[in-house]
Structures are given as structure tokens and as C-alpha cells.
Design a protein around this motif. Structure first.
Motif, PDB file in Angstrom:
ATOM      1  N   ARG A 168      29.023  -8.155  11.290  1.00  0.00           N
ATOM      2  CA  ARG A 168      28.951  -6.822  11.892  1.00  0.00           C
ATOM      3  C   ARG A 168      27.516  -6.284  11.859  1.00  0.00           C
ATOM      4  O   ARG A 168      27.057  -5.643  12.805  1.00  0.00           O
ATOM      5  CB  ARG A 168      29.903  -5.874  11.158  1.00  0.00           C
ATOM      6  CG  ARG A 168      31.371  -6.180  11.386  1.00  0.00           C
ATOM      7  CD  ARG A 168      32.266  -5.367  10.465  1.00  0.00           C
ATOM      8  NE  ARG A 168      32.197  -3.951  10.754  1.00  0.00           N
ATOM      9  CZ  ARG A 168      32.946  -3.328  11.651  1.00  0.00           C
ATOM     10  NH1 ARG A 168      33.854  -4.016  12.345  1.00  0.00           N
ATOM     11  NH2 ARG A 168      32.818  -2.035  11.869  1.00  0.00           N
ATOM     12  N   ALA A 169      26.816  -6.543  10.763  1.00  0.00           N
ATOM     13  CA  ALA A 169      25.437  -6.086  10.659  1.00  0.00           C
ATOM     14  C   ALA A 169      24.570  -6.734  11.734  1.00  0.00           C
ATOM     15  O   ALA A 169      23.700  -6.083  12.337  1.00  0.00           O
ATOM     16  CB  ALA A 169      24.879  -6.387   9.270  1.00  0.00           C
ATOM     17  N   PRO A 174      28.541  -0.770  11.732  1.00  0.00           N
ATOM     18  CA  PRO A 174      28.570  -0.330  10.334  1.00  0.00           C
ATOM     19  C   PRO A 174      29.499  -1.184   9.485  1.00  0.00           C
ATOM     20  O   PRO A 174      30.335  -1.935   9.998  1.00  0.00           O
ATOM     21  CB  PRO A 174      29.083   1.108  10.431  1.00  0.00           C
ATOM     22  CG  PRO A 174      29.918   1.118  11.673  1.00  0.00           C
ATOM     23  CD  PRO A 174      29.221   0.187  12.638  1.00  0.00           C
ATOM     24  N   HIS A 175      29.351  -1.051   8.174  1.00  0.00           N
ATOM     25  CA  HIS A 175      30.229  -1.739   7.236  1.00  0.00           C
ATOM     26  C   HIS A 175      31.683  -1.331   7.453  1.00  0.00           C
ATOM     27  O   HIS A 175      31.984  -0.203   7.851  1.00  0.00           O
ATOM     28  CB  HIS A 175      29.861  -1.363   5.793  1.00  0.00           C
ATOM     29  CG  HIS A 175      28.566  -1.915   5.309  1.00  0.00           C
ATOM     30  ND1 HIS A 175      28.376  -3.252   5.059  1.00  0.00           N
ATOM     31  CD2 HIS A 175      27.388  -1.303   5.011  1.00  0.00           C
ATOM     32  CE1 HIS A 175      27.141  -3.445   4.623  1.00  0.00           C
ATOM     33  NE2 HIS A 175      26.520  -2.287   4.589  1.00  0.00           N
ATOM     34  N   LEU A 176      32.586  -2.248   7.159  1.00  0.00           N
ATOM     35  CA  LEU A 176      33.975  -1.856   6.980  1.00  0.00           C
ATOM     36  C   LEU A 176      34.032  -0.962   5.747  1.00  0.00           C
ATOM     37  O   LEU A 176      33.384  -1.229   4.739  1.00  0.00           O
ATOM     38  CB  LEU A 176      34.860  -3.087   6.764  1.00  0.00           C
ATOM     39  CG  LEU A 176      35.004  -4.014   7.975  1.00  0.00           C
ATOM     40  CD1 LEU A 176      35.666  -5.329   7.561  1.00  0.00           C
ATOM     41  CD2 LEU A 176      35.814  -3.345   9.073  1.00  0.00           C
ATOM     42  N   THR A 185      38.018   2.185   8.439  1.00  0.00           N
ATOM     43  CA  THR A 185      37.992   0.958   9.241  1.00  0.00           C
ATOM     44  C   THR A 185      38.487  -0.247   8.450  1.00  0.00           C
ATOM     45  O   THR A 185      38.990  -1.208   9.030  1.00  0.00           O
ATOM     46  CB  THR A 185      36.572   0.670   9.752  1.00  0.00           C
ATOM     47  OG1 THR A 185      35.666   0.657   8.649  1.00  0.00           O
ATOM     48  CG2 THR A 185      36.141   1.748  10.747  1.00  0.00           C
ATOM     49  N   ALA A 186      38.361  -0.206   7.128  1.00  0.00           N
ATOM     50  CA  ALA A 186      38.790  -1.337   6.316  1.00  0.00           C
ATOM     51  C   ALA A 186      40.268  -1.632   6.531  1.00  0.00           C
ATOM     52  O   ALA A 186      40.671  -2.786   6.696  1.00  0.00           O
ATOM     53  CB  ALA A 186      38.520  -1.064   4.842  1.00  0.00           C
ATOM     54  N   HIS A 187      41.081  -0.588   6.526  1.00  0.00           N
ATOM     55  CA  HIS A 187      42.515  -0.780   6.701  1.00  0.00           C
ATOM     56  C   HIS A 187      42.917  -0.870   8.170  1.00  0.00           C
ATOM     57  O   HIS A 187      43.692  -1.743   8.554  1.00  0.00           O
ATOM     58  CB  HIS A 187      43.294   0.347   6.033  1.00  0.00           C
ATOM     59  CG  HIS A 187      43.288   0.275   4.543  1.00  0.00           C
ATOM     60  ND1 HIS A 187      42.318   0.881   3.777  1.00  0.00           N
ATOM     61  CD2 HIS A 187      44.127  -0.350   3.672  1.00  0.00           C
ATOM     62  CE1 HIS A 187      42.563   0.645   2.495  1.00  0.00           C
ATOM     63  NE2 HIS A 187      43.643  -0.101   2.405  1.00  0.00           N
ATOM     64  N   LEU A 236      37.502  -9.788  12.287  1.00  0.00           N
ATOM     65  CA  LEU A 236      37.223  -8.439  11.781  1.00  0.00           C
ATOM     66  C   LEU A 236      35.883  -7.930  12.311  1.00  0.00           C
ATOM     67  O   LEU A 236      35.746  -6.747  12.604  1.00  0.00           O
ATOM     68  CB  LEU A 236      37.217  -8.446  10.251  1.00  0.00           C
ATOM     69  CG  LEU A 236      38.569  -8.465   9.554  1.00  0.00           C
ATOM     70  CD1 LEU A 236      38.386  -8.695   8.055  1.00  0.00           C
ATOM     71  CD2 LEU A 236      39.321  -7.160   9.809  1.00  0.00           C
ATOM     72  N   ALA A 237      34.917  -8.823  12.432  1.00  0.00           N
ATOM     73  CA  ALA A 237      33.613  -8.415  12.930  1.00  0.00           C
ATOM     74  C   ALA A 237      33.660  -8.031  14.403  1.00  0.00           C
ATOM     75  O   ALA A 237      32.878  -7.201  14.869  1.00  0.00           O
ATOM     76  CB  ALA A 237      32.608  -9.539  12.732  1.00  0.00           C
ATOM     77  N   ALA A 238      34.602  -8.607  15.140  1.00  0.00           N
ATOM     78  CA  ALA A 238      34.677  -8.364  16.587  1.00  0.00           C
ATOM     79  C   ALA A 238      35.345  -7.039  16.940  1.00  0.00           C
ATOM     80  O   ALA A 238      35.189  -6.549  18.066  1.00  0.00           O
ATOM     81  CB  ALA A 238      35.424  -9.507  17.253  1.00  0.00           C
ATOM     82  N   LEU A 239      36.077  -6.470  15.997  1.00  0.00           N
ATOM     83  CA  LEU A 239      36.771  -5.216  16.274  1.00  0.00           C
ATOM     84  C   LEU A 239      35.788  -4.060  16.332  1.00  0.00           C
ATOM     85  O   LEU A 239      34.744  -4.084  15.698  1.00  0.00           O
ATOM     86  CB  LEU A 239      37.825  -4.953  15.195  1.00  0.00           C
ATOM     87  CG  LEU A 239      39.003  -5.945  15.170  1.00  0.00           C
ATOM     88  CD1 LEU A 239      39.848  -5.736  13.938  1.00  0.00           C
ATOM     89  CD2 LEU A 239      39.855  -5.767  16.439  1.00  0.00           C
ATOM     90  N   ARG A 240      36.134  -3.028  17.123  1.00  0.00           N
ATOM     91  CA  ARG A 240      35.292  -1.851  17.315  1.00  0.00           C
ATOM     92  C   ARG A 240      33.937  -2.236  17.863  1.00  0.00           C
ATOM     93  O   ARG A 240      32.907  -1.890  17.312  1.00  0.00           O
ATOM     94  CB  ARG A 240      35.116  -1.085  16.010  1.00  0.00           C
ATOM     95  CG  ARG A 240      36.447  -0.572  15.459  1.00  0.00           C
ATOM     96  CD  ARG A 240      36.250   0.099  14.135  1.00  0.00           C
ATOM     97  NE  ARG A 240      37.511   0.376  13.544  1.00  0.00           N
ATOM     98  CZ  ARG A 240      38.195   1.524  13.730  1.00  0.00           C
ATOM     99  NH1 ARG A 240      37.676   2.473  14.450  1.00  0.00           N
ATOM    100  NH2 ARG A 240      39.362   1.685  13.163  1.00  0.00           N
TER     101      ARG A 240
END
Length: 240
Positions: A168-169, A174-176, A185-187, A236-240
Motif C-alpha cells: 500500500r505504501a 495509508p496504512h491499514l 480499514t483493517a476490519h 488487501l493492498a488493492a482495496l481502496r
């Protein structure tokens, strides 16, 4: 409880991608007072649900923590994996005090927080090999041994979160986080993963409480959404 929460405060002050927790205690009516220790703007607490079967305890029931349960692998005579079931000692179930968080709306029908969120292999009989070297004076000895328990599955999910954050970085995201600039965003991102990223665990149980202790299709209070498959960090990195 305040003493148990201080290590989280020390760790999160260093702004890691994830803080792995492998401790737990029985639930208590004032537990929500301590939830804020995992309400983080740039990180996420991963919390094992325990190794004593139903139910899980605190702080797995903290809605700001990503609660991690355990599974067991089915192996053939050559050690190849042929399937995956719920681990009979994984913690899980409905909490007693904390309300259902928004990310579980439409996933489970109870008004209470359900755990775990996700799982990973935790049965010591199908755990991971660890090589340890010990030196005492002039004598050095080494040994291989297997490690399991939810104290294995929680840090593995912490590593998945860290891997996703690195990707993501690179993409300028931003971080989860459990309370970041875009919310939890983590959940919400974990709950947005599909069957290409999480293996649905549909068999096994962790107690004698009927449906609440029995894994089945979709989300359940034994293994959550399921266990990760290859590529879950990239997903997870691809979301948002």
C-alpha cells in the motif's frame, strides 16, 4: 488489565504495521473501557482468541482488534495438505458485553461482537517447524520442534497486515488501521476479501454449544471468515 494494556501502548508508539497479542483473559463488564488501546490511526492490533476452545475472551472481543482463531490441516501419508478444518481448541463465539461492530453487519445476526474475524493454522500437530540453537558455556545444541496455538496464528496475520502495508505504501495508500483517516480499514478491508483470498472453513468445532461452536459455510464463530491463501496481502493492498 491496565498493566496488560501498557505493552500495546509502548508498541504502538513506534507506529508498526501491526501489534501482535497472544494474551487473553475472561470477559468482564468494564472491558470496553480498555478498547481504546487498540483504536489506532496507523496500525492494527491482532489478537489471538485463545487455545482453550469456546468461548474466546478479552481482548479478542475488542472491536478494534482483529481477532484471530485457529485451524487444523488434514494431511496424507506423505504430509501433503488435503484439507483444513476448525481446530478444536480455538477460541471463538459471541461476546457477552460488546455490541456488534458495523463491519459485522450483514455477516452475523447477533447484536453482540462475534469472534474470530479470521483464522490461520494453529493446531500444534500441524504447526510450523522452528529451529532453535542454544549455547551454554562451550556447549551448543540445536533442535527442531513444532509450534502451534493461536499464538502462532495471530503473528502470522500481523505479518500479512505488514506485507499489505508495504504494498500500500508503494501505491501511496495509508496504512491499514482500526481508526485511520478512512475509518476502520483493517476490519472493513478484511471483511471485503472474497474466496480467492480466504479459504472458507466449513467443518470442525471448538466446543459443545451447538451452532455457535460449529464451523459452517460463510462466516462462523469458530473460524470467522476463514484462513488466508496465497496473495491475500496483495488483495488487501488493492482495496481502496
Amino acid at each position: 488489565m491496565a498493566t496488560l494494556s501498557r505493552p500495546d501502548d509502548v508498541a504502538t508508539a513506534l507506529h508498526p504495521a501491526a501489534v501482535s497479542n497472544s494474551w487473553g483473559t475472561g470477559e468482564f463488564s468494564e472491558e470496553a473501557f480498555y478498547d481504546g488501546h487498540c483504536k489506532l490511526a496507523d496500525s492494527v492490533c491482532v489478537q489471538s482468541t485463545g487455545d482453550s476452545g469456546y468461548p474466546s475472551g478479552y481482548s479478542a472481543t475488542n472491536s478494534y482488534a482483529l481477532a484471530i482463531g485457529g485451524t487444523s490441516l488434514r494431511l496424507d501419508a506423505d504430509g501433503n495438505t488435503t484439507g483444513e478444518t476448525a481446530w478444536r481448541s480455538t477460541g471463538g463465539g459471541l461476546g457477552y458485553f460488546e455490541p456488534r461492530p458495523a463491519y459485522q453487519d450483514g455477516v452475523q445476526s447477533s447484536p453482540l461482537r462475534a469472534t474470530p474475524d479470521v483464522s490461520f493454522v494453529a493446531d500444534p500437530s500441524t504447526g510450523v517447524p522452528v529451529y532453535m540453537t542454544m549455547t551454554e558455556g562451550d556447549t551448543t545444541s540445536s533442535v527442531w520442534f513444532k509450534v502451534g496455538g493461536a499464538s502462532l496464528s495471530a503473528p502470522i496475520w500481523g505479518a500479512i497486515i505488514a506485507s499489505a502495508d508495504q504494498l500500500r505504501a508503494t501505491a501511496g495508500k495509508p496504512h491499514l488501521a482500526s481508526d485511520g483517516p478512512e475509518g476502520d480499514t483493517a476490519h472493513t478491508d478484511v471483511y471485503a476479501l472474497d474466496s480467492t483470498s480466504l479459504r472458507d472453513i466449513t467443518s470442525g468445532s471448538n466446543g459443545r454449544c451447538g451452532a455457535e461452536c460449529t464451523a459452517g459455510p460463510g462466516y462462523d464463530t469458530v473460524t470467522g471468515l476463514g484462513s488466508p491463501v496465497a496473495g491475500v496481502g496483495a488483495a488487501l493492498a488493492a482495496l481502496r
